[in-house]
Scaffold this motif. Structure first.
Motif, PDB file in Angstrom:
ATOM      1  N   ILE A  40     -16.176 -38.086   7.665  1.00  0.00           N
ATOM      2  CA  ILE A  40     -16.720 -39.279   8.458  1.00  0.00           C
ATOM      3  C   ILE A  40     -17.146 -38.834   9.844  1.00  0.00           C
ATOM      4  O   ILE A  40     -18.147 -39.257  10.388  1.00  0.00           O
ATOM      5  N   CYS A  58     -13.399 -44.557  10.149  1.00  0.00           N
ATOM      6  CA  CYS A  58     -12.303 -43.862   9.976  1.00  0.00           C
ATOM      7  C   CYS A  58     -11.141 -44.543   9.520  1.00  0.00           C
ATOM      8  O   CYS A  58     -10.506 -43.978   8.681  1.00  0.00           O
ATOM      9  N   GLY A  61     -11.610 -44.832   6.044  1.00  0.00           N
ATOM     10  CA  GLY A  61     -11.472 -43.514   5.315  1.00  0.00           C
ATOM     11  C   GLY A  61      -9.908 -43.305   5.253  1.00  0.00           C
ATOM     12  O   GLY A  61      -9.477 -42.838   4.087  1.00  0.00           O
ATOM     13  N   LEU A 146     -19.137 -44.073   3.673  1.00  0.00           N
ATOM     14  CA  LEU A 146     -17.741 -44.091   3.329  1.00  0.00           C
ATOM     15  C   LEU A 146     -17.727 -43.168   2.084  1.00  0.00           C
ATOM     16  O   LEU A 146     -16.876 -42.345   1.815  1.00  0.00           O
ATOM     17  N   ALA A 149     -18.616 -39.527   2.289  1.00  0.00           N
ATOM     18  CA  ALA A 149     -17.194 -38.931   3.006  1.00  0.00           C
ATOM     19  C   ALA A 149     -16.197 -38.558   1.888  1.00  0.00           C
ATOM     20  O   ALA A 149     -15.597 -37.716   1.690  1.00  0.00           O
TER      21      ALA A 149
END
Length: 168
Positions: A40, A58, A61, A146, A149
């Motif tokens: 990310i 974040c 994640g 997302l 990632a």
């Protein structure tokens, strides 16, 4: 190592202890979440996200697999499955972020992304409209980030195929 997660985020300790015995993952749940955050950070620079979006992404994640420990089952072949972890994880992420005193915008943002992070698209406008209507149009670009990632934090097993489908 200092034991702070035991106090601040005990859910992460559970994630670190949960292995993902399947070909799509080579890391345990917690280390996978850390790998996703690392990705990310790279993607946020590419996309030039503002700080509020970056922080929320974040945390999405970090928490996207927070309910995998409680949802884990292992089949006869020794392959782990985590049915329903996205929906349960969304609610759990909301509770965690409220406990940590996050603002309503961040809580809602993270919950939406966690809830839909495993949503796959068949392609086409109809599929995209459906997800936009369900989660909110403004969140879809962040969902794609997302998901990218997440895929980059997984094993190489079918990774290029999955990234290609996401790009499409």
């Amino acid at each position: 190592e200092a034991g702070l997660t035991k106090i601040i985020l005990p859910e992460f300790d559970q994630m670190i202890e949960t292995e993902q015995e399947n070909p799509h993952h080579y890391l345990n749940v917690g280390r996978h979440a850390l790998a996703v955050i690392k990705q990310i950070n790279h993607l946020a620079k590419r996309e030039q996200l503002d700080k509020k979006q970056w922080v929320a992404l974040c945390f999405a994640g970090l928490l996207h697999d927070v309910s995998k420990p409680e949802c884990k089952t292992v089949d006869r072949d020794g392959i782990a499955h985590f049915y329903g972890h996205d929906k349960k994880g969304s609610e759990r992420a909301g509770h965690i972020l409220r406990r940590l005193k996050f603002d309503n915008y961040t809580i809602d943002f993270v919950k939406r992304l966690v809830n839909y992070h495993d949503e796959r698209f068949e392609g086409g406008k109809k599929s995209l409209r459906r997800i936009m209507n369900r989660m909110g149009r403004e969140y879809v670009p962040y969902l794609f980030l997302l998901q990218e990632a997440d895929l980059l934090g997984q094993s190489n097993y079918m990774q290029q195929e999955k990234l290609g489908a996401l790009e499409h």
